[in-house]
Design a protein around this motif. Structure first.
Motif, mmCIF file in Angstrom:
data_model
loop_
_atom_site.group_PDB
_atom_site.id
_atom_site.type_symbol
_atom_site.label_atom_id
_atom_site.label_comp_id
_atom_site.label_asym_id
_atom_site.label_seq_id
_atom_site.Cartn_x
_atom_site.Cartn_y
_atom_site.Cartn_z
ATOM 1 N N ALA A 17 0.841 -1.197 0.000
ATOM 2 C CA ALA A 17 0.000 0.000 0.000
ATOM 3 C C ALA A 17 0.875 1.246 0.000
ATOM 4 O O ALA A 17 1.938 1.264 0.637
ATOM 5 N N TRP A 18 0.435 2.242 -0.741
ATOM 6 C CA TRP A 18 1.051 3.580 -0.727
ATOM 7 C C TRP A 18 0.073 4.557 -0.106
ATOM 8 O O TRP A 18 -1.136 4.472 -0.335
ATOM 9 N N ASN A 19 0.609 5.519 0.637
ATOM 10 C CA ASN A 19 -0.147 6.686 1.064
ATOM 11 C C ASN A 19 0.708 7.895 0.717
ATOM 12 O O ASN A 19 1.725 8.152 1.361
ATOM 13 N N LEU A 20 0.313 8.616 -0.323
ATOM 14 C CA LEU A 20 1.127 9.719 -0.821
ATOM 15 C C LEU A 20 0.987 10.990 0.001
ATOM 16 O O LEU A 20 1.737 11.943 -0.209
ATOM 17 N N ASP A 21 0.041 11.006 0.938
ATOM 18 C CA ASP A 21 -0.204 12.213 1.721
ATOM 19 C C ASP A 21 0.106 12.063 3.201
ATOM 20 O O ASP A 21 -0.063 13.004 3.971
ATOM 21 N N ASP A 22 0.568 10.903 3.599
ATOM 22 C CA ASP A 22 0.889 10.672 5.008
ATOM 23 C C ASP A 22 2.031 9.661 5.075
ATOM 24 O O ASP A 22 1.841 8.468 4.813
ATOM 25 N N GLY A 23 3.201 10.129 5.429
ATOM 26 C CA GLY A 23 4.382 9.281 5.444
ATOM 27 C C GLY A 23 4.662 8.598 6.768
ATOM 28 O O GLY A 23 5.742 8.034 6.948
ATOM 29 N N GLN B 14 3.371 5.844 8.252
ATOM 30 C CA GLN B 14 3.445 4.390 8.327
ATOM 31 C C GLN B 14 4.352 3.833 7.235
ATOM 32 O O GLN B 14 4.044 3.914 6.045
ATOM 33 N N VAL B 15 5.457 3.277 7.653
ATOM 34 C CA VAL B 15 6.378 2.576 6.762
ATOM 35 C C VAL B 15 6.709 1.245 7.424
ATOM 36 O O VAL B 15 7.253 1.216 8.532
ATOM 37 N N GLU B 16 6.332 0.163 6.764
ATOM 38 C CA GLU B 16 6.595 -1.175 7.302
ATOM 39 C C GLU B 16 6.898 -2.095 6.135
ATOM 40 O O GLU B 16 6.045 -2.312 5.265
ATOM 41 N N ILE B 17 8.106 -2.630 6.107
ATOM 42 C CA ILE B 17 8.570 -3.437 4.986
ATOM 43 C C ILE B 17 9.038 -4.794 5.490
ATOM 44 O O ILE B 17 9.901 -4.870 6.373
ATOM 45 N N LYS B 18 8.499 -5.874 4.910
ATOM 46 C CA LYS B 18 8.923 -7.234 5.252
ATOM 47 C C LYS B 18 8.861 -8.079 3.988
ATOM 48 O O LYS B 18 7.787 -8.523 3.585
ATOM 49 N N THR B 19 10.018 -8.282 3.363
ATOM 50 C CA THR B 19 10.063 -9.071 2.135
ATOM 51 C C THR B 19 10.845 -10.369 2.284
ATOM 52 O O THR B 19 10.837 -11.185 1.366
ATOM 53 N N GLY B 20 11.544 -10.538 3.390
ATOM 54 C CA GLY B 20 12.426 -11.687 3.545
ATOM 55 C C GLY B 20 13.815 -11.458 2.966
ATOM 56 O O GLY B 20 14.675 -12.328 3.048
ATOM 57 N N VAL B 21 14.001 -10.279 2.368
ATOM 58 C CA VAL B 21 15.303 -9.906 1.799
ATOM 59 C C VAL B 21 15.768 -8.677 2.563
ATOM 60 O O VAL B 21 15.344 -7.549 2.279
ATOM 61 N N GLY B 22 16.619 -8.887 3.568
ATOM 62 C CA GLY B 22 16.955 -7.837 4.527
ATOM 63 C C GLY B 22 17.487 -6.560 3.911
ATOM 64 O O GLY B 22 17.038 -5.459 4.256
ATOM 65 N N PHE B 23 18.429 -6.661 3.003
ATOM 66 C CA PHE B 23 18.997 -5.461 2.395
ATOM 67 C C PHE B 23 17.939 -4.708 1.596
ATOM 68 O O PHE B 23 17.881 -3.470 1.637
ATOM 69 N N PHE B 24 17.088 -5.438 0.886
ATOM 70 C CA PHE B 24 16.011 -4.820 0.105
ATOM 71 C C PHE B 24 15.020 -4.104 1.024
ATOM 72 O O PHE B 24 14.571 -2.989 0.725
ATOM 73 N N LEU C 103 13.842 4.550 0.847
ATOM 74 C CA LEU C 103 13.085 5.184 -0.242
ATOM 75 C C LEU C 103 11.849 5.892 0.321
ATOM 76 O O LEU C 103 11.615 7.066 0.048
ATOM 77 N N ALA C 104 11.049 5.163 1.093
ATOM 78 C CA ALA C 104 9.804 5.723 1.628
ATOM 79 C C ALA C 104 10.065 6.891 2.572
ATOM 80 O O ALA C 104 9.392 7.929 2.493
ATOM 81 N N HIS D 77 12.668 8.934 2.722
ATOM 82 C CA HIS D 77 13.170 10.110 2.016
ATOM 83 C C HIS D 77 12.123 10.693 1.073
ATOM 84 O O HIS D 77 12.161 11.886 0.761
ATOM 85 N N ALA D 78 11.172 9.873 0.642
ATOM 86 C CA ALA D 78 10.058 10.378 -0.162
ATOM 87 C C ALA D 78 8.980 11.015 0.715
ATOM 88 O O ALA D 78 8.100 11.703 0.208
ATOM 89 N N ARG D 79 9.045 10.749 2.021
ATOM 90 C CA ARG D 79 8.025 11.206 2.965
ATOM 91 C C ARG D 79 6.639 10.653 2.577
ATOM 92 O O ARG D 79 5.626 11.339 2.667
ATOM 93 N N LEU D 80 6.643 9.384 2.121
ATOM 94 C CA LEU D 80 5.418 8.708 1.706
ATOM 95 C C LEU D 80 5.213 7.465 2.554
ATOM 96 O O LEU D 80 6.175 6.808 2.944
ATOM 97 N N GLY D 81 3.959 7.149 2.831
ATOM 98 C CA GLY D 81 3.652 5.932 3.561
ATOM 99 C C GLY D 81 3.732 4.727 2.638
ATOM 100 O O GLY D 81 3.142 4.733 1.558
ATOM 101 N N LEU D 82 4.455 3.700 3.051
ATOM 102 C CA LEU D 82 4.595 2.487 2.247
ATOM 103 C C LEU D 82 4.600 1.269 3.153
ATOM 104 O O LEU D 82 5.384 1.204 4.096
#
Length: 195
Positions: free
Chosen positions: A18-24, A26-36, A43-44, A46-51
């Motif tokens: 999910a993206w939220n372009l107006d509220d940065g 919430q950022v939570e990333i879990k892909t199983g690839v730590g560096f990614f 990215l999120a 520095h973009a000040r975007l919720g991802l």
């Protein structure tokens, strides 16, 4: 609010994002690839975007499908969240230093997907992330989002620093490009339309 979310499931991966372009906030990333995960969070932020991204992939093979499919999904969601692109700046660019490395990104949310990528990495892997996947991610993201994207490492030695500079520069460029500019009447195009 400019938001979008979806789940995509294939025989190789399952990605919920999910993206939220107006509220940065919430950022939570879990892909199983730590560096990614680390790069997407940068990215999120520095973009000040919720991802938010949750991905499960065939990591017993390698990280290629996971990284590429995350790029596909968040690119599609970026396009959806931007809607008709009314009043967005459209263009963004940023130079980002990361210690001895310098990265540059320029982009145009044009509806015309394209990628120019210039970077060389001395290390082929960082953790379970194959460094050649930087290009694969950027291409998937740009083509699904409808973005013309130029990314370059101008110089540097440390592979981690080079890639981090690119992801931070991408974030800062997106921050500029998706910003609503009240001085723009309609869309920022002489055609009156950005596809």
């Amino acid at each position: 609010m400019r938001t979008a979310s979806k789940t995509r499931k294939t025989k190789e991966t399952e990605v919920a994002a999910a993206w939220n372009l107006d509220d940065g906030d919430q950022v939570e990333i879990k892909t199983g690839v730590g560096f990614f995960d680390h790069m997407l969070e940068l990215l999120a932020r520095h973009a000040r975007l919720g991802l938010t991204v949750k991905a499960k992939g065939d990591l017993h093979i390698d990280s290629h499908h996971t990284v590429e499919d995350v790029g596909i999904v968040i690119g599609q969601l970026m396009k959806e969240a931007l809607g008709d692109k009314t009043q967005i700046n459209r263009y963004g660019q940023a130079y980002v230093p990361m210690d001895e490395a310098l990265g540059f990104v320029a982009l145009d949310i044009s509806g015309r997907p394209f990628l120019v990528f210039e970077a060389e990495f001395s290390n082929q892997r960082l953790g379970n992330f194959d460094t050649e996947l930087v290009r694969e991610f950027l291409q998937a993201f740009a083509f699904q989002a409808g973005i013309t994207l130029h990314a370059k490492v101008l110089y540097g030695e440390n592979t981690h620093h080079k890639i981090e500079a690119i992801f931070k520069a991408l974030g800062r460029s997106l921050a500029e490009a998706v910003t609503i500019n009240p001085s723009i009447n309609g869309v920022n195009s002489t055609k009156g339309l950005i596809e």
